[in-house]
Design a protein around this motif. Structure first.
Motif, PDB file in Angstrom:
ATOM      1  N   LYS A 101     -11.983  11.214 -77.341  1.00  0.00           N
ATOM      2  CA  LYS A 101     -11.977  11.007 -75.905  1.00  0.00           C
ATOM      3  C   LYS A 101     -13.068  10.015 -75.511  1.00  0.00           C
ATOM      4  O   LYS A 101     -14.143   9.982 -76.098  1.00  0.00           O
ATOM      5  N   CYS A 102     -12.758   9.223 -74.502  1.00  0.00           N
ATOM      6  CA  CYS A 102     -13.668   8.164 -74.074  1.00  0.00           C
ATOM      7  C   CYS A 102     -14.815   8.749 -73.245  1.00  0.00           C
ATOM      8  O   CYS A 102     -14.573   9.443 -72.254  1.00  0.00           O
ATOM      9  N   PRO A 103     -16.063   8.485 -73.623  1.00  0.00           N
ATOM     10  CA  PRO A 103     -17.190   8.938 -72.786  1.00  0.00           C
ATOM     11  C   PRO A 103     -17.187   8.228 -71.438  1.00  0.00           C
ATOM     12  O   PRO A 103     -16.763   7.072 -71.322  1.00  0.00           O
ATOM     13  N   GLY A 104     -17.689   8.905 -70.426  1.00  0.00           N
ATOM     14  CA  GLY A 104     -17.804   8.291 -69.116  1.00  0.00           C
ATOM     15  C   GLY A 104     -19.034   7.406 -69.020  1.00  0.00           C
ATOM     16  O   GLY A 104     -19.734   7.155 -70.001  1.00  0.00           O
ATOM     17  N   SER A 105     -19.298   6.929 -67.804  1.00  0.00           N
ATOM     18  CA  SER A 105     -20.465   6.080 -67.575  1.00  0.00           C
ATOM     19  C   SER A 105     -21.060   6.462 -66.218  1.00  0.00           C
ATOM     20  O   SER A 105     -20.822   7.550 -65.712  1.00  0.00           O
ATOM     21  N   VAL A 106     -21.832   5.563 -65.633  1.00  0.00           N
ATOM     22  CA  VAL A 106     -22.474   5.843 -64.346  1.00  0.00           C
ATOM     23  C   VAL A 106     -21.664   5.200 -63.218  1.00  0.00           C
ATOM     24  O   VAL A 106     -20.980   4.199 -63.432  1.00  0.00           O
ATOM     25  N   PRO A 107     -21.705   5.758 -62.024  1.00  0.00           N
ATOM     26  CA  PRO A 107     -20.961   5.161 -60.909  1.00  0.00           C
ATOM     27  C   PRO A 107     -21.577   3.848 -60.441  1.00  0.00           C
ATOM     28  O   PRO A 107     -22.708   3.515 -60.789  1.00  0.00           O
ATOM     29  N   VAL A 108     -20.807   3.117 -59.653  1.00  0.00           N
ATOM     30  CA  VAL A 108     -21.304   1.874 -59.072  1.00  0.00           C
ATOM     31  C   VAL A 108     -21.877   2.133 -57.681  1.00  0.00           C
ATOM     32  O   VAL A 108     -21.474   3.070 -56.991  1.00  0.00           O
ATOM     33  N   GLU A 109     -22.821   1.290 -57.295  1.00  0.00           N
ATOM     34  CA  GLU A 109     -23.333   1.256 -55.931  1.00  0.00           C
ATOM     35  C   GLU A 109     -22.839  -0.035 -55.278  1.00  0.00           C
ATOM     36  O   GLU A 109     -22.786  -1.092 -55.927  1.00  0.00           O
ATOM     37  N   ASP A 110     -22.481   0.040 -54.013  1.00  0.00           N
ATOM     38  CA  ASP A 110     -22.033  -1.138 -53.269  1.00  0.00           C
ATOM     39  C   ASP A 110     -23.220  -1.827 -52.617  1.00  0.00           C
ATOM     40  O   ASP A 110     -24.063  -1.176 -52.002  1.00  0.00           O
ATOM     41  N   VAL A 111     -23.253  -3.136 -52.755  1.00  0.00           N
ATOM     42  CA  VAL A 111     -24.295  -3.940 -52.120  1.00  0.00           C
ATOM     43  C   VAL A 111     -23.620  -5.087 -51.376  1.00  0.00           C
ATOM     44  O   VAL A 111     -22.695  -5.725 -51.901  1.00  0.00           O
ATOM     45  N   TRP A 112     -24.067  -5.333 -50.155  1.00  0.00           N
ATOM     46  CA  TRP A 112     -23.588  -6.473 -49.369  1.00  0.00           C
ATOM     47  C   TRP A 112     -24.774  -7.400 -49.095  1.00  0.00           C
ATOM     48  O   TRP A 112     -25.814  -6.966 -48.620  1.00  0.00           O
ATOM     49  N   VAL A 113     -24.585  -8.664 -49.430  1.00  0.00           N
ATOM     50  CA  VAL A 113     -25.664  -9.651 -49.311  1.00  0.00           C
ATOM     51  C   VAL A 113     -25.167 -10.827 -48.475  1.00  0.00           C
ATOM     52  O   VAL A 113     -24.067 -11.341 -48.687  1.00  0.00           O
ATOM     53  N   ASP A 114     -25.990 -11.271 -47.537  1.00  0.00           N
ATOM     54  CA  ASP A 114     -25.641 -12.450 -46.752  1.00  0.00           C
ATOM     55  C   ASP A 114     -25.746 -13.692 -47.628  1.00  0.00           C
ATOM     56  O   ASP A 114     -26.764 -13.927 -48.284  1.00  0.00           O
ATOM     57  N   GLY A 115     -24.683 -14.487 -47.637  1.00  0.00           N
ATOM     58  CA  GLY A 115     -24.662 -15.704 -48.439  1.00  0.00           C
ATOM     59  C   GLY A 115     -24.289 -16.903 -47.614  1.00  0.00           C
ATOM     60  O   GLY A 115     -23.978 -16.781 -46.419  1.00  0.00           O
ATOM     61  N   PRO A 116     -24.255 -18.088 -48.213  1.00  0.00           N
ATOM     62  CA  PRO A 116     -23.973 -19.314 -47.463  1.00  0.00           C
ATOM     63  C   PRO A 116     -22.553 -19.377 -46.907  1.00  0.00           C
ATOM     64  O   PRO A 116     -22.308 -20.118 -45.958  1.00  0.00           O
ATOM     65  N   GLY A 117     -21.637 -18.590 -47.497  1.00  0.00           N
ATOM     66  CA  GLY A 117     -20.256 -18.603 -47.015  1.00  0.00           C
ATOM     67  C   GLY A 117     -19.833 -17.312 -46.369  1.00  0.00           C
ATOM     68  O   GLY A 117     -18.654 -17.124 -46.057  1.00  0.00           O
ATOM     69  N   GLY A 118     -20.772 -16.390 -46.137  1.00  0.00           N
ATOM     70  CA  GLY A 118     -20.451 -15.091 -45.561  1.00  0.00           C
ATOM     71  C   GLY A 118     -21.008 -13.966 -46.414  1.00  0.00           C
ATOM     72  O   GLY A 118     -21.714 -14.197 -47.392  1.00  0.00           O
ATOM     73  N   ARG A 119     -20.710 -12.740 -46.022  1.00  0.00           N
ATOM     74  CA  ARG A 119     -21.224 -11.569 -46.740  1.00  0.00           C
ATOM     75  C   ARG A 119     -20.578 -11.457 -48.113  1.00  0.00           C
ATOM     76  O   ARG A 119     -19.360 -11.553 -48.257  1.00  0.00           O
ATOM     77  N   ILE A 120     -21.412 -11.227 -49.122  1.00  0.00           N
ATOM     78  CA  ILE A 120     -20.972 -11.153 -50.510  1.00  0.00           C
ATOM     79  C   ILE A 120     -21.030  -9.692 -50.954  1.00  0.00           C
ATOM     80  O   ILE A 120     -22.037  -9.017 -50.766  1.00  0.00           O
TER      81      ILE A 120
END
Length: 605
Positions: A346-365
């Motif tokens: 069985k495949c081991p799990g991993s850690v969850p992701v965190e969402d990050v929003w960053v202001d960039g030159p073309g809009g929020r990234i």
């Protein structure tokens, strides 16, 4: 199904690190099933250590391996009557070959469409008995051709054009053929044409307005009902992907206008009365049922994460392939069952992701961040850049980022301009200043990662595969002081040579992205080519490449490496006998080990 790595698998996995187990653990794709024989299914698995096609008779439970090739096989189609399995036969991953077929119950392979020379595939659609096929082909000499191939007859050419095109679908009664084409010269936005089997045109649908309005269309499939002339189409008329129903004979278009943010795709329920809607928004996805008669939209419960494939069964249930960054993929059903559970480790799990929003030159990234459990910064940090470029990272399970996390790194994945899932304007922003636009967004997220205390600025790794590998090499040259080292897999390294050596469909994409050929816009190709900036590269660089790769060919990588060698710049190159990546688990693990070792030596982690 054969258990992964044979009968001594348990003994050999003792003491094996979790990161390696994630690659070795048997996986399965979402099973495709035959329209007129729903108990017959086809899926892909790595159960033997190489990704191959498998047939599954649900009535008896019997599973058998269909293909067995040194470099693996993943391209297969099951005929609607369940009698035949078609699979694409190339040479060592070069993507240039022919279609073969094999009886579902087993037997010898045979040439599926005699009379058609080897080519790159450009779509396939099969009749209900599997004995008539619409075969799309792409070659450097002919561009795209589409043939009607009937058993016992010479193939009949339905379509030919220099620009890229592909088979969309074949109606259930075989009387209508949908084709996606880019005759207007914009390879990122298709128009549609519906043909009769004699090649005559039935209908056209073109939102590109001669290429001035960049609105694409996508064939999602004919209604699965005899005599039904409705075609499900994806469109971008409101700045995102949405479905509509087009009756190709009457011309009537039914715009569904679903009140869902983000991109929306769909496929038919088997009786044609409803649609299975897949809704993607901010790196996650969910499912709905849409009833065409009353317009009711009903959510189908799925866990938070990513649905990477879904299909509605004749009994009304829905099967879907689901995962999250923390939880490995599983094929589930709305009945509550696990549909297909491979044997073995069985495949081991991993850690969850965190969402990050960053202001960039073309809009929020939007960026997704994973860090070792309980770790505090500043951490050695890997910027793992996705390929495509028209793709996006999501809250889905991925073994490679999890391997970095296991070794103490934070991992940041950036959905830069050019990525899908954030609206048409975000995807289509990638024009002319190709590569440089994406790097601006990556730089903005890098600045956030360092400023927030997550990332150690002295231990920053830029890495990625395919387009991500291209951005890695370009970033090392354009932003030489920003990165401690780079790891590029199957990259574009010399854009001009890559253009001349790559498969024809990718040449069309490059002409769209850059506005012409290297001879027509040499300054744009030069500005976007990693080779232009190779003398500015300061960081050690590791490059891996498939010697048979038709997408990022080996000659252009060799050109880049020779320039590094001429400077005495620190670098390592690993070449392997496959195409654009490997379907062999041992080979993939070897590559990851080389990358982890390279980073450990240069970062002293």
């Amino acid at each position: 199904m054969t258990e992964s790595n044979g009968p001594d698998a348990a003994e050999r996995t003792e003491g094996m690190p979790d990161w390696e187990k994630r690659f070795r653990a048997p996986r399965v794709s979402l099973p495709d099933w035959a329209e007129d024989a729903p108990d017959r299914s086809l899926f892909v698995s790595n159960a033997t250590g190489t990704y191959e096609l498998y047939a599954w008779d649900r009535a008896t439970g019997e599973q058998r391996q269909v293909t067995d090739r040194a470099n693996g096989t993943t391209d297969g189609v099951l005929s609607p009557d369940g009698a035949w399995i078609w699979w694409f036969d190339d040479k060592d991953g070069d993507e240039f070959g022919v279609w073969r077929r094999q009886p579902f119950t087993g037997g010898e392979d045979e040439l599926a469409a005699p009379g058609l020379d080897p080519s790159y595939p450009a779509g396939l659609a099969l009749s209900r008995d599997g004995r008539t096929a619409v075969v799309g082909r792409s070659t450097d000499e002919d561009g795209t051709t589409i043939h009607l191939a009937r058993e016992g007859e010479a193939p009949f050419e339905l379509y030919r054009h220099r620009e890229s095109a592909g088979v969309g679908d074949l109606s259930r009664d075989g009387s209508l053929i949908a084709v996606e084409h880019t005759e207007h010269g914009d390879a990122m936005h298709s128009a549609l044409r519906v043909l009769r089997p004699d090649g005559t045109t039935v209908a056209e649908l073109d939102d590109t307005d001669g290429g001035r309005e960049e609105l694409g269309l996508d064939v999602l499939g004919f209604a699965p009902v005899d005599g039904d002339t409705r075609l499900l189409v994806g469109h971008q008329r409101r700045g995102r992907w949405e479905p509509l129903v087009w009756d190709v004979l009457t011309g009537e278009q039914t715009d569904l206008e679903l009140d869902l943010p983000g991109d929306v795709s769909a496929e038919w329920y088997p009786d044609g009365s409803a649609l299975l809607v897949v809704h993607g928004f901010e790196a996650r996805s969910e499912l709905f049922r849409y009833d065409l008669a009353g317009g009711a939209l009903t959510r189908i419960p799925t866990p938070p994460g990513t649905v990477s494939g879904a299909t509605a069964r004749p009994d009304g249930s829905v099967e879907y392939l689901w995962s999250s960054a923390a939880e490995p993929p599983v094929v589930r059903s709305t009945t509550g069952d696990v549909v297909l559970d491979p044997p073995g480790m069985k495949c081991p799990g991993s850690v969850p992701v965190e969402d990050v929003w960053v202001d960039g030159p073309g809009g929020r990234i939007h960026a997704l961040v994973q860090r070792p459990e309980g770790a505090t910064g500043p951490l050695p940090t890997v910027f793992d850049i996705h390929g495509g470029p028209t793709w996006h990272d999501s809250d889905a399970f991925a073994a490679a980022p999890a391997a970095w996390v296991d070794h103490g790194y934070a991992v940041v994945r950036v959905n830069y301009r050019g990525s899908t899932g954030y609206g048409r304007a975000w995807t289509d922003a990638l024009k002319h200043r190709v590569g440089l636009i994406e790097l601006e967004d990556i730089a903005a997220v890098r600045e956030w990662a360092v400023g927030s205390g997550l990332a150690d600025p002295a231990r920053l790794v830029l890495t990625g595969g395919s387009w991500g590998g291209y951005l890695t090499l370009l970033g090392l040259g354009v932003q030489p002081g920003a990165w401690t080292l780079g790891i590029a897999a199957v990259p574009v390294a010399d854009y001009v040579t890559a253009y001349h050596d790559e498969m024809e469909a990718l040449k069309a994409l490059d002409r769209t992205l850059l506005g012409g050929t290297p001879e027509e816009v040499p300054e744009r190709f030069a500005a976007s080519s990693p080779l232009t900036y190779v003398d500015q590269v300061e960081a050690p660089v590791h490059i891996s490449a498939g010697v048979n790769d038709p997408r990022c060919p080996i000659r252009q990588i060799d050109n880049y490496v020779k320039r590094l060698e001429s400077r005495g710049a620190p670098h390592e190159v690993y070449r392997y006998d496959a195409g654009h990546g490997s379907l062999v688990v041992d080979e993939r693990i070897k590559q990851v080990k080389l990358e982890l070792d390279f980073a450990a030596r240069h970062l002293a982690t």
